[in-house]
Structures are given as structure tokens and as C-alpha cells.
Design a protein around this motif. Structure first.
Motif, PDB file in Angstrom:
ATOM      1  N   UNK A 447      31.623  30.099  27.473  1.00 58.06           N
ATOM      2  CA  UNK A 447      32.252  31.168  26.698  1.00 58.06           C
ATOM      3  C   UNK A 447      31.253  31.794  25.732  1.00 58.06           C
ATOM      4  N   UNK A 448      30.439  30.964  25.092  1.00 62.43           N
ATOM      5  CA  UNK A 448      29.411  31.507  24.193  1.00 62.43           C
ATOM      6  C   UNK A 448      28.407  32.347  24.964  1.00 62.43           C
ATOM      7  N   UNK A 449      28.004  31.844  26.118  1.00 66.31           N
ATOM      8  CA  UNK A 449      27.046  32.601  26.924  1.00 66.31           C
ATOM      9  C   UNK A 449      27.625  33.965  27.303  1.00 66.31           C
ATOM     10  N   UNK A 450      28.905  33.981  27.663  1.00 74.55           N
ATOM     11  CA  UNK A 450      29.537  35.249  27.994  1.00 74.55           C
ATOM     12  C   UNK A 450      29.600  36.185  26.810  1.00 74.55           C
ATOM     13  N   UNK A 451      29.922  35.643  25.620  1.00 77.13           N
ATOM     14  CA  UNK A 451      29.971  36.479  24.421  1.00 77.13           C
ATOM     15  C   UNK A 451      28.596  37.041  24.086  1.00 77.13           C
ATOM     16  N   UNK A 452      27.565  36.206  24.188  1.00 80.35           N
ATOM     17  CA  UNK A 452      26.211  36.689  23.913  1.00 80.35           C
ATOM     18  C   UNK A 452      25.839  37.796  24.896  1.00 80.35           C
ATOM     19  N   UNK A 453      26.187  37.574  26.153  1.00 77.49           N
ATOM     20  CA  UNK A 453      25.862  38.561  27.188  1.00 77.49           C
ATOM     21  C   UNK A 453      26.578  39.873  26.899  1.00 77.49           C
ATOM     22  N   UNK A 454      27.813  39.792  26.459  1.00 79.94           N
ATOM     23  CA  UNK A 454      28.580  41.000  26.177  1.00 79.94           C
ATOM     24  C   UNK A 454      27.988  41.766  25.002  1.00 79.94           C
ATOM     25  N   UNK A 456      24.745  41.720  23.928  1.00 75.40           N
ATOM     26  CA  UNK A 456      23.359  42.180  24.045  1.00 75.40           C
ATOM     27  C   UNK A 456      22.841  42.240  25.474  1.00 75.40           C
ATOM     28  N   UNK A 457      23.664  41.889  26.445  1.00 68.13           N
ATOM     29  CA  UNK A 457      23.181  41.862  27.820  1.00 68.13           C
ATOM     30  C   UNK A 457      24.066  42.663  28.747  1.00 68.13           C
ATOM     31  N   UNK A 458      24.285  42.143  29.944  1.00 72.17           N
ATOM     32  CA  UNK A 458      25.040  42.845  30.972  1.00 72.17           C
ATOM     33  C   UNK A 458      26.535  42.575  30.829  1.00 72.17           C
ATOM     34  N   UNK A 459      27.319  43.634  30.741  1.00 75.13           N
ATOM     35  CA  UNK A 459      28.768  43.464  30.634  1.00 75.13           C
ATOM     36  C   UNK A 459      29.345  42.884  31.917  1.00 75.13           C
ATOM     37  N   UNK A 677      21.705  50.218  32.107  1.00 70.02           N
ATOM     38  CA  UNK A 677      21.138  48.948  32.591  1.00 70.02           C
ATOM     39  C   UNK A 677      22.021  47.747  32.251  1.00 70.02           C
ATOM     40  N   UNK A 678      22.733  47.822  31.135  1.00 63.14           N
ATOM     41  CA  UNK A 678      23.593  46.713  30.713  1.00 63.14           C
ATOM     42  C   UNK A 678      24.992  46.814  31.317  1.00 63.14           C
TER      43      UNK A 678
END
Length: 936
Positions: A447-454, A456-459, A677-678
């Protein structure tokens, strides 16, 4: 005396001069060790005259102690804390150990530091000097940089000195301090030959003789003109070398080697005290530890006599940081560990924990637990960067793999909240390596990885990660990610899964949105390729359609129970999917107010995305501009690149509405460079919408029509159904203007499906306007004008009605509508629409003289106009109208109370008023809903 520093001195004088005149400024002095940054700061501190001077120096041994630098810097002015707004005052008191509640909100704390500095400089100005900024603890550095970027009208000059190899200090101008040119370096060498060496009164102990020109040139070339290297090298050369009779050492001593011989020459006890001082700056601790190791106060005196170190109040400081490095390098690892061990026995709290960690050999749970407690204290006070460092080191010392993974997870969260997403992702990846088969921990990490990705990374990658969870919270995060991406299929599937959870607000929102989209009512991607095929049965309700809207209505009925900003944002989404943009905007504004006062750590920049959009949708363009500018600044500081894209995209729309072509294209280009790109389809869609509105406002209907068609066709990661729906009134206007009535009709059918259950007056007004454009006649426009609550949208409708009446050869009926539209567009700064209304008005036979003029139809000149205010002034005026004091406004906007008063001082003469009551009255009149009669 400084040699060869006229350019640097002029730059520093300019900063101080501007601050003295009420225009705060900050400057970073960047250069290698020994180049003279400290000497420049010393000079700056003496230039202020009657300006107050606050000063601190970063010390490497204290770089992990949260708020250590702020303690030293702010200690002389803690008596001014009572002047701060209560939330800011409590936050600063908490970090300084003076009581008060620790908020854990780093933005609130930073605003408090800014306010305290402003109070310190209120009477005669302030010079704030921070040396060796690269070693300032992260919590202090974050707060000081927040203040440095917002000095504005404060009478504050802030000067920061950093090593050349330190990371860039973002948002603050930097001045490189390089080696001296040969003439200035030669002057320095001549002066050095006549100056006693540190710790002596003997001139002969300085250079030891005259330096011949050839040797001077060689020394300047070999040292790069570094003043410290020049002075220290000359003092180590023999008279024969200075006179050119003997060769110079090859290589010359440099770096820590400049002081290596002096450190090696120290008596044993003095060297021990130097070692203790190299890892601990507190004088009392150093003396107690030295006593336990057999060295007395005489050893400290011997160290001082050499000139290598000095006592400053309750601290031991080396003459130059390179001396500390030389002492550290001269000691063996075992000696250093022993020094830390003894110091730990004399220290307590955070200092004890860090000394224990430095003394540890191998893993040690007790030491790890002590560091974890240190991290908790830092985190509670808003020192997230230092908490991340402490937890990362605690994890290294933790023997149990599962416990180590848990501490790494906590470190990742702290790094993320501290605005360091790269560090957070690295820590999270390390935590996953140690998680083993712990399913619960594994899901938390996902869940944290998904939040970080959302953030600053790929949605789309965030959707993939988060959709693997089954908890309602994780499904909500997955739905949020899917919404950012514009992935309808994922939103529908998440809604179906959420329906299996017990009834509740969040479950109803997720399920209702999923059912809404699955029923083909979005008018967006789900039906983009088959709008015509669906037109025939658009009004035949699919079975889940009524259930979807019932769920969303039931969720909205519970908004009175909501207490956090996240809940209000979900309510915003529910209203949006009901087709009620005005209610959605109102709920987003409530989310923003809650976030500002609730310490919603790390999420304020994200919440402001929706607040800024809400202000724009409500027609408050200047307010939207101010919110997005604030959100953009906070998002960049937090490292939330996708939120940066959101604010850039909103600013691009606002630039389009003002007709600023170059600015709109620049902002949209920057937003798309992140969003595409994201795969953040929501923000890519808004940026594309900005470019379409730019064409529409300029009357380039065919180009606008093509852009709107592209928005409809864009898939996940490049577009979004909400953008399609909200832009449909504009799309219809572009299609009609381009002569494509078939496309306008198809867009209207889709909009009718989406808005079928919308109940607010504004949503019905927009639908009436759209129908009027497609079906002909003017009755629909008149109905819309009776319903409009949004002055800007009312002006858009009045313009369209005036155009239609004028072209129907009814200019007398057209002119009042066109005149009212023109006035609103001019007040809001929507220049393209104002030009269009002006052209229509002239074609209708009326010569318009502008807001300040009159003609036979214009009536009396209008009174004070709030649109002369800047976006920030307008926000402050609005909060004054809400009854807030200057301190309360400062707390909400992360400003100092003096900055608020400064803005009010500028607002009153602009409006020709003199009291808060008069200002509040003007704001209330501005916010009053426009009616059809008001537009005439």
C-alpha cells in the motif's frame, strides 16, 4: 580584512539593503572548504547596524539531532513567541522543548519559524546567518528553507553558506565563492607573512620570512587561490622555501592534511579531548567524558592554546571544520568507538542514542530501540527527515528481520512525509527484502509503495499495486489511483469489489462511482467511440443507474459526519459523478479548510489540487491562481511530482482564460511533460483542456473543436472522464462555432446522460445553456441566466445569448446581456472573452468606454473593484470577510502575521477603504450569487 571579494560583498550588501527596506531576501554562498565563506558571513553580521543578528553553524556531530540548529538560532528570541498565531506558537515551542503541543506538521512548524523571524526583525530588521548549512540537521534545514523562500515583505536577510559539493539549495539564489585572483591572493600572502600564527603572539612564527614573487605565483596556482590553503601552507614552509632557495613540497598539504601535523603534535590528553570534541560539541559532556577517560580541564586548555579549538558558550568549536576532520582521521576506529561509548554514558535522550549507535559493534536491539524512540520524538515534532535517518540506522542495528522490515517501513514513511521520495522508495525496497512471508506487513508495504507511486511515479503502476489489496482503505487508494489515471475499467472493478464490504460512507462512494461508470453515463471514455450508438437509449435507465445515484446521494447525506480532508475529497468525487460541479467545488473548498487546521501531514499540496480546481470551477479565478501557486510551491518542496503537474495544469487553464498564450503553452507543456510519462490522465486531460480553452477564447473554433475531440478520445493515462464531462459545455460551444452541429448534438446527449440526476441550480443552468446552443432559440439561455449561481458562467451564457440576439437583428435586446458579460469578464481578467463581448457590443451599435467610463446605457460608475487585488490579497480579503484575525489568517496560509498586515496595508488604499468591516462587505457582495436580473 578581506581581499578580492568586491563582487561577493556587493551581493551581500544588496541582500541586506533590500531587507532593511522591507523586501526580504536570501542568498546561498557556495564554495569549497577554506575559500572564505565564513569570513564573508562575519562581515555581513557586522554590517547590519541596528539590525538584529541571529546566527548558527551546522556541526557535523549534531547533524542527526532534530532541530539542533533551530535551538541555537532561535534561543535569543524565544521571548517573542507569544506574538505568533497559537498553532504556530505551539509548534515552535514543541520543537524548542518549551512545552506546547507537538503538531507533527512540518509546514505549520516552518510557518512558525518564519513568523518568529519576522517578529525578530520587526523593529529594525534581521540578519540571519547560517554557516556550514550542509551539516544543519534536516528538520532545521527544512524549516529555514521554507522561510527563506517566503521572506517577501519581511525585513529579513538570510545568508546560508554551504560546501561546493553539497546538494543544491533549491529555491534560493546561489553565489559561487571561488579562489582569489592572483593580485588578491598575493595581498593575502603578504599580510600572512606579518600575522602571528594562531595560538601565538610571535610574528616570526607566521610565514617565517619574506615570500618572493615566484613562490607567490606558484602557491596561488597550486592552491587555486584558496585563502585557508594559502595561509596554512605558508606557515608550514621554511624560510628557504619562501625565498625560493628550496623546492616547495610536492604535493602541497591540502584538505585535512593542512592540520594533520598540528593534530599529531598535540599532547596525549589534549588529543583525547580533541577526539571527544570531534564527535560531540557540548562542552559539559566533553569535560565529563574526558574526566572518565583520565583527562582533566588542563587538557582542554592545552587544546585551546594551540588555536585549533575554542570555547563558545556551552560548546567546543574547532577553528575550522577541516581541523575536526583531521582529528577524526587521526584516531583509530577503536578509539572513536570508545569515545562514543563513554559519551553515551554521560548523555541522555537523543544524544545518548546516537552515541550508542556509533559505539555499537554489530546488531544490538537495545540500541536500535533507543534510536527508534529518538525517531518518534523527531517525527512528533515534524522532523521527518531526521526521523527517517534515525529509523534507517535503527534498522541496521535490528537483529530480527521482521522488526527490521517494520523499522525500514517506518523510515520510508518518514522520508516521504519529509519531502524525500527517492529516499522513501529506496527504504521501502529494502523493507520488502526483509519482510519474508509476513502477509500483513507485505500488504502494508504494498500500500505504501502504491501511494508513493501515485504521488511521484506512474499512476497506472499504482493501480496495479494497490488493486492487489482487499481492505476498503486499499481499495480506496486503488480507486484514487485509477481516477488519476482515468482508467474506467479499473474504477468499475474496484467499485464492484467495494460493494462486498459493510455499508458506510467510503463503501457507498466507491460502489456508487463504479456503478455510475459501468452504466455508461459518463459521457467519457466508456462511450467515447459509441456516443451515437448510445444516443437512442440514453434515457432508458440501466438497472444499476438509479442504484448508483442513490448510493452517492446516501454518501453525501453523511458529509456532516466527516472530520478529515480525505473524507471531504471523496464527497467531492461523489458530487462530481452526480454532475453537480458546484457542490463538488464547495466540498473541495471544505476539504482545504479542514486540511489547513488539522495537521494533515504531507497531504496539503494534494488537497490544494482540488481546492484550486474548485475555485476555478466556481469562477473565482484569482483565488484559484493563489491556491495553485501555493500548492505548486509546497508540492515541489515535498517532491510530489504528480501534484506539481496538477497545479501546473490548473495554472495553464487560468492563463488560457486570461488569454496569455505563451504562458498557457509553457505551463501546459511542463504539466504534460510529467503527466504523460507518469500516466496521470486526469492532469494530462486538464492540460489539454487548457490548450483547447486557449483556442476557444481566441475564437479559433475549429482548432478548439479538434482539441476537445482529442480530449474525448484520449484513453487511460492521457485523459479522464471527468475532464470530458466538465469540458462538454465548452466542447459544444466549439463544435457550434466550427459548424459541426452533429458533433454538438452528440456531445449534448452525453452531457444529458451524465447530468440526468444533477439537482443543483448551476448544473441545470449549464445543461440549459448547452441545449440552447444546439436547439436554437434563446429561451434556453434565458432559463440558464435565471438559474446561474456562478457569475463567470453567467457571463458566458449572457455572451452567447447576446450573440444570438444580435445575429437575429435584435441589437437592443442583445446589448444589456453583452454589456453585463463584458463587465464580468473584465473584472475576472478573462481578456479573450472580454474582447469577444466588446466586439459583439460594438456590432450591436454600442460604443463601450470601459469600466471607468459611462455612456447612455451604462449607469453610474461601479464602486471599489476587488479584482484590482493580487490573488494573495484576494485570499486574505476573503478570510477577513470570514471573521478571521490576522493571526488566524497567518496560521491558515503559512504566513507571518506581519505579512498579513502588510497585505492589508496595501489592500485598503487600492479599494479606497479603511476598515476590515468595509472590506468584508465588499467580499460578501462579490460572493453573492448572480441571478438572471443581475446580469441585465
Amino acid at each position: 580584512m578581506l581581499f578580492g571579494r568586491s563582487a561577493e560583498i556587493a551581493a551581500i550588501e544588496d541582500v541586506i539593503g533590500r531587507a532593511r527596506g522591507g523586501a526580504g531576501a536570501a542568498l546561498v554562498l557556495r564554495g569549497e572548504a577554506g575559500v572564505g565563506k565564513t569570513a564573508l558571513l562575519d562581515l555581513a553580521a557586522s554590517w547590519g547596524g541596528d539590525m538584529r543578528v541571529l546566527r548558527t553553524t551546522g556541526v557535523e556531530p549534531e547533524s542527526d539531532l532534530a532541530f539542533a540548529a533551530l535551538h541555537q538560532l532561535l534561543r535569543p528570541v524565544v521571548g517573542l513567541l507569544d506574538a505568533l498565531p497559537e498553532p504556530q506558537r505551539d509548534a515552535v515551542r514543541g520543537v524548542l522543548g518549551l512545552g506546547g503541543g507537538a503538531s507533527g506538521d512540518r509546514f505549520l512548524l516552518a510557518a512558525g519559524v518564519l513568523s518568529l523571524l519576522a517578529e525578530a526583525g520587526a523593529e529594525s530588521g534581521l540578519v540571519c546567518v547560517v554557516d556550514d548549512f550542509q551539516w544543519v540537521d534536516r528538520a532545521s534545514a527544512d524549516a529555514l528553507l521554507f522561510a527563506a523562500r517566503r521572506l517577501g515583505p519581511e525585513r529579513i536577510a538570510m545568508l546560508l553558506a554551504v560546501r561546493a559539493d553539497a546538494p543544491p539549495v533549491k529555491g534560493v539564489p546561489s553565489l559561487p565563492v571561488t579562489g582569489l585572483p592572483e593580485p588578491a591572493a598575493t595581498e593575502l600572502l603578504d599580510a600572512t607573512a606579518l600575522r602571528p600564527a594562531p595560538g601565538t603572539w610571535d610574528t616570526a612564527a607566521g610565514a617565517g620570512g619574506t615570500i618572493v614573487p615566484g613562490v607567490k605565483r606558484a602557491l596561488v596556482a597550486l592552491t587555486g587561490g584558496n585563502p585557508l590553503a594559502l595561509r596554512e601552507t605558508v606557515r608550514r614552509l621554511s624560510p628557504g622555501q619562501l625565498a625560493g632557495r628550496e623546492p616547495l613540497p610536492d604535493p602541497l598539504p591540502g584538505g585535512t592534511h593542512l592540520f594533520g601535523e598540528q593534530v599529531a603534535a598535540l599532547p596525549g590528553d589534549a588529543r583525547l579531548v580533541a577526539l571527544l570534541a570531534s564527535v560531540e560539541g557540548d562542552l559539559g559532556l566533553v569535560l565529563r567524558a574526558a574526566g572518565r577517560m583520565g583527562a582533566g580541564r588542563d587538557a582542554l586548555h592545552e587544546l585551546e592554546v594551540t588555536g585549533l579549538a575554542r570555547i563558545e558558550g556551552t560548546s567546543v568549536r574547532f577553528r575550522h571544520p577541516l581541523i575536526r576532520s583531521a582529528v577524526h582521521e587521526a584516531a583509530t576506529p577503536a578509539d572513536r568507538r570508545e569515545a562514543h561509548r563513554v559519551l553515551a554514558g554521560e548523555a541522555d535522550g537523543d544524544r545518548r542514542a546516537w552515541h550508542l549507535a556509533a559505539a555499537a559493534l554489530g546488531q544490538d536491539e537495545a540500541v536500535a530501540a533507543a534510536l527508534a524512540e529518538t525517531a518518534a520524538r523527531a517525527r512528533d515534532r515534524g522532523g521527518y527527515g531526521d526521523a527517517a535517518t534515525a529509523l534507517s540506522r535503527a534498522a541496521e542495528l535490528t537483529p530480527d528481520p521482521a522488526a527490521r522490515a517494520g523499522r525500514l517501513k517506518d523510515a520510508a514513511v518518514a522520508a516521504w512525509l519529509g519531502g524525500r521520495p527517492g529516499q522513501a522508495e529506496s527504504l521501502l525496497a529494502e523493507a520488502r527484502e526483509h519482510a519474508g512471508g509476513d502477509a500483513v506487513l507485505g500488504m502494508e508495504l504494498a500500500q505504501l509503495r502504491g501511494r508513493f507511486e501515485l504521488n511521484s511515479g506512474s499512476a497506472t503502476e499504482a493501480v496495479r499495486i494497490l488493486a492487489a489489496g482487499d481492505s476498503l482503505d486499499m481499495l480506496a487508494d486503488a480507486a484514487e489511483a485509477a481516477s488519476y489515471a482515468g482508467d474506467i475499467a479499473a474504477i468499475v472493478e474496484i467499485g464492484r469489489r467495494a460493494a462486498t464490504h459493510p455499508e458506510g460512507f467510503l463503501r457507498d462512494v466507491l460502489t456508487g462511482i463504479g456503478l455510475t461508470l459501468s452504466a455508461g453515463t459518463s459521457g467519457g471514455h466508456a462511450d467515447a467511440e459509441s456516443e451515437h450508438a448510445q444516443a437512442d437509449d440514453a434515457h432508458a435507465p440501466a438497472p444499476p443507474h438509479g442504484a448508483a445515484h442513490a448510493l452517492l446521494r446516501r454518501a453525501l447525506a453523511r458529509t456532516g459526519e466527516l472530520t478529515d480532508a480525505a473524507g471531504f475529497l471523496w464527497a467531492t468525487a461523489a458530487a462530481s459523478y452526480l454532475g453537480e460541479a458546484d457542490l463538488s467545488a464547495e466540498l473541495a473548498a471544505r476539504a482545504g479548510r479542514v486540511a489547513r487546521v488539522s495537521g494533515m501531514v504531507g497531504q496539503l499540496p494534494v488537497v490544494l489540487e482540488f481546492v484550486a480546481t474548485a475555485e476555478r470551477v466556481a469562477g473565482r479565478l484569482a483565488e484559484s491562481q493563489a491556491v495553485s501557486e501555493e500548492g505548486l510551491e509546497l508540492a515541489r518542496e515535498a517532491g510530489y511530482s504528480n501534484t506539481v503537474a496538477a497545479h501546473l495544469a490548473n495554472l495553464a487553464v487560468l492563463a488560457a482564460l486570461r488569454g496569455e498564450e505563451d504562458e498557457c503553452r509553457r505551463l501546459a507543456r511542463e504539466a504534460l511533460a510529467i503527466a504523460l510519462p507518469h500516466r496521470v490522465g486526469l492532469r494530462a486531460g486538464v492540460a489539454a483542456y487548457a490548450l483547447a480553452m486557449l483556442d476557444l477564447g481566441a475564437g479559433r473554433f475549429a482548432a478548439a473543436h479538434d482539441r476537445f475531440a482529442a480530449i474525448v478520445a484520449a484513453g487511460p493515462g492521457a485523459g479522464h472522464p471527468t475532464v470530458v464531462w466538465r469540458s462538454t459545455p465548452d466542447r459544444i460551444e466549439a463544435a457550434v462555432g466550427a459548424g459541426d452541429l452533429e458533433a454538438a448534438g452528440a456531445a449534448l446527449e452525453a452531457y444529458e446522460r451524465w447530468s440526468a440526476h444533477a439537482a443543483t441550480a448551476e448544473s441545470r443552468a449549464l445543461l440549459a445553456r448547452c441545449r440552447a446552443q444546439v436547439t436554437g432559440g434563446h429561451e434556453g439561455f434565458e432559463e440558464a441566466l435565471r438559474l446561474h449561481a456562478n457569475p463567470y458562467e453567467a457571463a458566458r451564457t449572457a455572451l452567447l445569448l447576446g450573440e444570438r440576439l444580435r445575429r437575429a437583428h435584435r441589437p437592443g435586446e442583445a446589448r444589456p446581456h453583452l454589456r453585463a458579460a463584458l463587465e464580468t469578464f473584465q473584472r475576472s481578467g478573462a481578456h479573450p472573452w472580454a474582447r469577444r463581448a466588446h466586439g459583439e457590443l460594438r456590432a450591436a451599435g454600442e460604443g463601450w468606454t470601459g469600466q471607468s467610463g459611462t455612456d447612455e446605457n451604462s449607469g453610474p460608475a461601479p464602486g471599489p473593484d476587488l479584482d484590482v487585488l493580487t490573488p494573495q490579497e484576494l485570499r486574505i480579503a476573503g478570510l477577513v470577510a470570514d471573521g478571521l484575525s490576522s493571526k488566524e489568517i497567518a496560521a491558515q496560509l503559512f504566513l507571518s502575521p506581519r505579512t498579513v498586515e502588510y497585505h492589508l496595508y496595501k489592500i485598503y488604499p487600492k479599494l479606497g477603504i479603511g476598515t476590515r468591516t468595509e472590506l468584508a462587505r465588499l467580499v460578501v457582495l462579490r460572493k453573492a450569487p448572480a441571478t438572471g436580473q443581475d446580469m441585465l
